[in-house]
Scaffold this motif. Structure first.
Motif, short mmCIF file in Angstrom:
data_model
loop_
_atom_site.label_atom_id
_atom_site.label_comp_id
_atom_site.label_asym_id
_atom_site.label_seq_id
_atom_site.Cartn_x
_atom_site.Cartn_y
_atom_site.Cartn_z
N GLY A 188 37.42 35.65 48.31
CA GLY A 188 37.27 35.48 49.75
C GLY A 188 37.28 36.84 50.42
N ASP A 189 37.07 36.85 51.74
CA ASP A 189 37.15 38.10 52.49
C ASP A 189 38.58 38.61 52.50
N LEU A 190 38.69 39.92 52.63
CA LEU A 190 40.02 40.50 52.67
C LEU A 190 40.85 39.89 53.81
N SER A 191 40.22 39.66 54.96
CA SER A 191 40.97 39.13 56.11
C SER A 191 41.50 37.72 55.81
N ASP A 192 40.71 36.96 55.07
CA ASP A 192 41.12 35.60 54.70
C ASP A 192 42.33 35.67 53.74
N LEU A 193 42.23 36.57 52.76
CA LEU A 193 43.35 36.71 51.80
C LEU A 193 44.61 37.13 52.55
N ARG A 194 44.40 38.13 53.43
CA ARG A 194 45.54 38.66 54.18
C ARG A 194 46.23 37.55 54.98
N THR A 195 45.45 36.76 55.68
CA THR A 195 46.02 35.68 56.50
C THR A 195 46.85 34.73 55.65
N ASP A 212 37.54 46.98 45.34
CA ASP A 212 38.40 48.14 45.65
C ASP A 212 39.31 47.85 46.84
N GLU A 213 38.75 47.20 47.87
CA GLU A 213 39.59 46.96 49.06
C GLU A 213 40.69 45.93 48.74
N ILE A 214 40.40 45.01 47.84
CA ILE A 214 41.44 44.04 47.46
C ILE A 214 42.51 44.74 46.62
N TYR A 215 42.08 45.59 45.68
CA TYR A 215 43.06 46.34 44.89
C TYR A 215 44.00 47.12 45.82
N GLU A 274 39.42 44.07 31.01
CA GLU A 274 40.05 45.37 30.75
C GLU A 274 39.96 46.30 31.97
N THR A 275 38.83 46.24 32.67
CA THR A 275 38.69 47.07 33.87
C THR A 275 39.70 46.64 34.94
N ALA A 276 39.82 45.33 35.14
CA ALA A 276 40.76 44.82 36.15
C ALA A 276 42.19 45.23 35.78
N LEU A 277 42.48 45.11 34.51
CA LEU A 277 43.82 45.47 34.03
C LEU A 277 44.10 46.95 34.31
N ARG A 280 47.91 50.92 39.68
CA ARG A 280 48.64 50.74 40.95
C ARG A 280 50.02 50.13 40.73
N ASN A 281 50.45 50.10 39.48
CA ASN A 281 51.77 49.53 39.12
C ASN A 281 51.93 48.07 39.50
N ILE A 282 50.84 47.36 39.52
CA ILE A 282 50.91 45.93 39.85
C ILE A 282 51.11 45.15 38.55
N LYS A 283 52.08 44.27 38.57
CA LYS A 283 52.40 43.50 37.36
C LYS A 283 51.28 42.48 37.07
N VAL A 284 50.94 42.37 35.79
CA VAL A 284 49.87 41.44 35.40
C VAL A 284 50.39 40.44 34.37
N VAL A 285 50.03 39.20 34.58
CA VAL A 285 50.35 38.12 33.64
C VAL A 285 49.02 37.59 33.10
#
Ligand code: SF4
Length: 304
Positions: free
Chosen positions: A95-102, A127-130, A169-172, A178-183
């Motif tokens: 979705g759009d970043l604004s939608d996710l943010r909301t 990139d903007e979501i990351y 692998e790229t997403a990981l 960015r030190n974001i935990k991944v499951v």
């Protein structure tokens, strides 16, 4: 209180961090999925049900209502003060970043919510979501869940996963940077896979530096494409004993600190076709615990 299990459970991990029990609340954020709406495919992953892996969420309620309802249910069982809002159904960064943010902020605005878990596809992260996730990661307990299921390319095509391993692998890489935990989600028992395929996948994820893993047993619900596929192809389903054996061995290959979020699938009993044993989630977990004890093995014993 810590569980004393032979593997590092999510409950224990959260207890160590928050110093009290933290519960998860499953949310349907009103997203769809590009693997179902036609952008990538209109079929979806072979095993995916009409509810987009969110069997127990309530799509017809607002996010706030879903949170309130589940807090009330959980509080009838135990004294709970802190919750992780788990955006579970479909693809929760589609979705759009604004939608996710909301949507995310709505959950975070609740004082009881101390963290966010977001289930998504690795091909739905820009990139903007990351960057937004990185910002979120700085102010709440955040993790991202990616459905890899298998590292076998043939199976990935068969189940219509819709992206290559390199995309995962790229997403990981971007998330870990960015030190974001991944499951990562894995499924045992996919068509045409044998134990070697499953253990290969486990060994692969053991070296990726992910924070946690979810093991799912493949089950067939009558509202999934897999149901029709099974009737036409009758591939071999895992027995409970085989599944328990594979999970126990898998745990030995994972680093000790990797967080075990799930040990088995969670089918909707009303829709479950086969295997019937998979409806007894607690029974499967208790068999895994028992088998680990009998074999005198534990998470990490074979990790190198
Ligand atoms: S990515 Fe998730 S929601 Fe989309 S089709 Fe696959 S399992 Fe279903």
């Amino acid at each position: 209180m810590l569980s004393g299990k032979r593997y590092n459970t999510l409950n224990d991990e959260l207890y160590r961090f928050f110093n009290e029990k933290v519960s998860k609340i499953s949310i349907d954020g009103g997203f769809t999925c590009p693997n179902r709406d036609g952008l990538i495919s209109d079929k979806g992953c072979l095993f995916c049900s009409e509810k987009g892996a969110g069997e127990f969420t309530r799509a017809n309620l607002d996010i706030n209502e879903q949170i309130s309802e589940q807090i009330e249910i959980i509080r009838k069982k135990w004294d709970a003060n802190k919750f992780i809002a788990y955006f579970q159904s479909f693809t929760n960064t589609y979705g759009d970043l604004s939608d996710l943010r909301t949507k995310y902020e709505k959950a975070l605005n609740r004082k009881e919510v101390v963290g966010l878990a977001i289930a998504t596809r690795p091909d739905c992260l820009s990139d903007e979501i990351y960057d937004y996730l990185e910002e979120l990661n700085g102010r709440t307990f955040l993790w991202l869940e990616l459905g890899l299921q298998t590292t076998n390319d043939f199976t990935a095509k068969l189940i219509n996963r819709g992206y290559d391993k390199e995309v995962y692998e790229t997403a990981l890489f971007e998330l870990r940077k960015r030190n974001i935990k991944v499951v990562t989600h894995l499924i045992f028992g996919l068509p045409n896979e044998d134990k070697n395929d499953m253990i290969e996948t486990v060994k692969y994820i053991s070296k990726t530096g992910i924070w946690g893993v979810k093991f799912h047993s493949l089950y067939i619900q009558t509202n999934s494409r897999l149901y029709k596929y099974y009737l036409e192809n009758k591939f071999k389903l895992l027995s409970k004993e085989e599944y328990v054996d594979i999970v126990c061995e898998s745990l030995t290959y994972l680093p000790k600190e990797m967080v075990i979020h799930r040990l088995t699938g969670d089918a909707d009993r009303n829709l479950l076709f086969e295997p019937k044993w998979s409806s007894d989630k607690l029974g499967v977990i208790s068999s895994i615990d028992k088998r680990l004890k009998e074999l005198l093995i534990f998470q990490g014993i074979n990790y190198s």
